[in-house]
Enzyme design. Structure first.
Site, PDB file in Angstrom:
ATOM      1  N   ASP A   1      -9.014 -24.602 -21.062  1.00 13.33           N
ATOM      2  CA  ASP A   1     -10.139 -23.663 -21.138  1.00 13.33           C
ATOM      3  C   ASP A   1      -9.933 -22.659 -22.268  1.00 13.33           C
ATOM      4  OD1 ASP A   1     -10.649 -25.052 -18.876  1.00 13.33           O
ATOM      5  OD2 ASP A   1     -10.385 -23.385 -17.486  1.00 13.33           O
TER       6      ASP A   1
ATOM      7  N   ASP B   1      -4.381 -31.587 -18.775  1.00 10.91           N
ATOM      8  CA  ASP B   1      -3.736 -30.585 -19.653  1.00 10.91           C
ATOM      9  C   ASP B   1      -2.358 -30.163 -19.152  1.00 10.91           C
ATOM     10  OD1 ASP B   1      -4.905 -29.094 -17.582  1.00 10.91           O
ATOM     11  OD2 ASP B   1      -5.786 -27.567 -18.890  1.00 10.91           O
TER      12      ASP B   1
ATOM     13  N   ALA C   1     -19.931 -21.937 -12.317  1.00 12.24           N
ATOM     14  CA  ALA C   1     -20.623 -23.125 -12.819  1.00 12.24           C
ATOM     15  C   ALA C   1     -19.639 -24.122 -13.424  1.00 12.24           C
ATOM     16  CB  ALA C   1     -21.655 -22.716 -13.866  1.00 12.24           C
TER      17      ALA C   1
HETATM   18  C1  GLA Z   1      -9.743 -26.051 -14.952  1.00 12.14           C
HETATM   19  C2  GLA Z   1      -8.430 -25.534 -15.531  1.00 12.14           C
HETATM   20  C3  GLA Z   1      -8.004 -26.368 -16.750  1.00 12.14           C
HETATM   21  C4  GLA Z   1      -8.012 -27.848 -16.445  1.00 12.14           C
HETATM   22  C5  GLA Z   1      -9.316 -28.261 -15.735  1.00 12.14           C
HETATM   23  C6  GLA Z   1      -9.265 -29.663 -15.217  1.00 12.14           C
HETATM   24  O1  GLA Z   1     -10.784 -25.857 -15.845  1.00 12.14           O
HETATM   25  O2  GLA Z   1      -8.541 -24.181 -15.870  1.00 12.14           O
HETATM   26  O3  GLA Z   1      -6.739 -25.939 -17.200  1.00 12.14           O
HETATM   27  O4  GLA Z   1      -6.883 -28.213 -15.702  1.00 12.14           O
HETATM   28  O5  GLA Z   1      -9.608 -27.421 -14.638  1.00 12.14           O
HETATM   29  O6  GLA Z   1      -9.108 -30.572 -16.239  1.00 12.14           O
END
Ligand code: GLA
Length: 395
Positions: free
Chosen positions: A176, A40, A127
């Protein structure tokens, strides 16, 4: 569809704590990252979904200035001024996500003051299911409902990400927050983090996800997450000097260009870039596979993803590797670490009618290796929503 139980409990705790019912209530789910690990913030692409667990945020008016905030699970209340740039407070870390969101909303003329707030979540902490993003998004939705102001959904995601980056100290991308906002019932979302376009993807009806949590500590703020982001940016800068077209981020490099030139850049940066560029390639191929119902081939990419996490990005750990192997042995179609890494959970794709049996088998196999994981069947769920209280019954 949202986690009704957690909403009812949050309203109950709010009412008991402050002696009045909330006038604005919002709910935001956690997420699982299905494919596109650490892509991302490299302007790459992902597949993810919102889950059937989340955070509820309640607000009512108070006569005192400032914000009183109660963590519903701890039954602890703190007070703060939402106009303060109170970033990276080490004393009450759980409040940082809320403080960050309210501070940035204030910066956009969505100011909130003299309020009592409560939050409560059903997402297990650590988690790897993005409990923090769910809290940020639920806060933002509740503040908008309370103030009657409007903000676009993408803007909410970007604002919540700023809160996570600057108030909680993790330089995360937008995965996320976008997953929590744009999730779909029984669907995946395919996000492009260069254009910020989001594409809904239908899942075959007989597919579910398992999340297997070996319960190892997971805190992205203390993990090498921020270091990895710097390595990716370094790899992009080095490739920019090397290739005959501009490279802004790792998104701009094809797997072929990477393979042909990897020995010419810093070895550590090349390893990190290998994972990210292969992930972006897998997601792109995955779009066609899912469109053509080739689920087995798509699921195999999850195993491949875990492999480059393990060997190149080095964000796995012994426990996650064991769970992925247990999932393979138990008959999962695909499995990989989900989210930041260095802990958290493994996501596995299985046929719905085999989910219980495979779940049991994974746990049994893990036990023989000294692990005590828990496993949940995850139903891809709708994204964040404001809750109208005439639709719920408080216990
Ligand atoms: C965490 C971060 C996301 C992303 C993932 C790995 O969840 O908050 O922004 O980078 O790791 O893909």
């Amino acid at each position: 569809m949202y986690d009704e139980k957690i909403v009812e409990q949050a309203i109950k705790i709010h009412t008991e704590t402050y002696g009045t019912k909330p006038t604005a209530v919002a709910y935001a789910p956690g997420r699982i990252e299905v494919l596109g690990n650490h892509t991302d913030y490299n302007e790459g692409t992902t597949f993810s979904c919102a889950i059937n667990m989340g955070h509820c945020f309640c607000i009512s008016a108070s006569t005192e200035p400032g914000v009183r905030l109660t963590a519903g699970d701890l039954l602890k209340t703190i007070s703060f001024d939402p106009k303060n740039d109170d970033r990276l407070d080490k004393k009450v870390q759980w409040a940082n996500y809320v403080k960050g969101v309210m501070f940035y909303m204030h910066g956009q003329n969505i100011s909130i003051d003299s309020v009592d707030c409560t939050f409560l979540g059903s997402i297990p902490m650590g988690a790897g299911l993005s409990s923090s993003a769910a809290l940020e998004v639920a806060t933002a939705f509740a503040v908008l409902e309370y103030t009657g102001k409007e903000l676009g959904k993408k803007e909410i995601g970007i604002l919540a990400q700023a809160a996570e980056n600057n108030f909680a100290g993790c330089n995360c991308g937008l995965l996320d927050q976008f997953s929590s906002i744009f999730g779909l019932h029984h669907g995946l979302i395919h996000c492009d983090f260069r254009t910020l376009e989001i594409y809904p993807v239908k899942l075959p009806a007989d597919i579910v996800f398992l999340m297997i949590n070996p319960h190892i500590k997971h805190a992205l703020v203390d993990s090498p997450y921020n270091e990895r982001r710097i390595s990716c940016e370094k790899a992009a800068t080095e490739f920019d000097a090397l290739l005959d077209h501009p490279v802004k981020t790792l998104r701009d490099i094809s797997l072929k260009e990477f393979d042909e030139n990897r020995n010419q850049i810093t070895a550590e940066a090349a390893k990190r870039a290998e994972h990210v560029i292969s992930e972006i390639t897998r997601v792109e191929k995955g779009v066609t596979l899912l469109a053509n119902n080739k689920l087995n081939e798509f699921a195999q990419f999850l195993f491949d993803s875990h492999e480059t996490s393990r060997t190149a990005f080095e964000n796995s750990c012994v426990e996650l590797d064991l769970v992925v192997e247990a999932a393979r042995t138990a008959g999962a179609l695909g499995a990989r670490l989900s989210g930041g890494g260095w802990g958290g959970s493994v996501v596995a794709i299985v046929h719905a009618n085999e989910a219980d049996v495979i779940c049991k088998k994974i746990i049994e196999i893990c036990k023989t290796k000294g692990l005590e994981p828990t496993a949940e069947i995850i139903i891809p769920s709708d994204g964040a929503t404001v809750i109208k209280q005439n639709t719920i019954h408080v216990m």
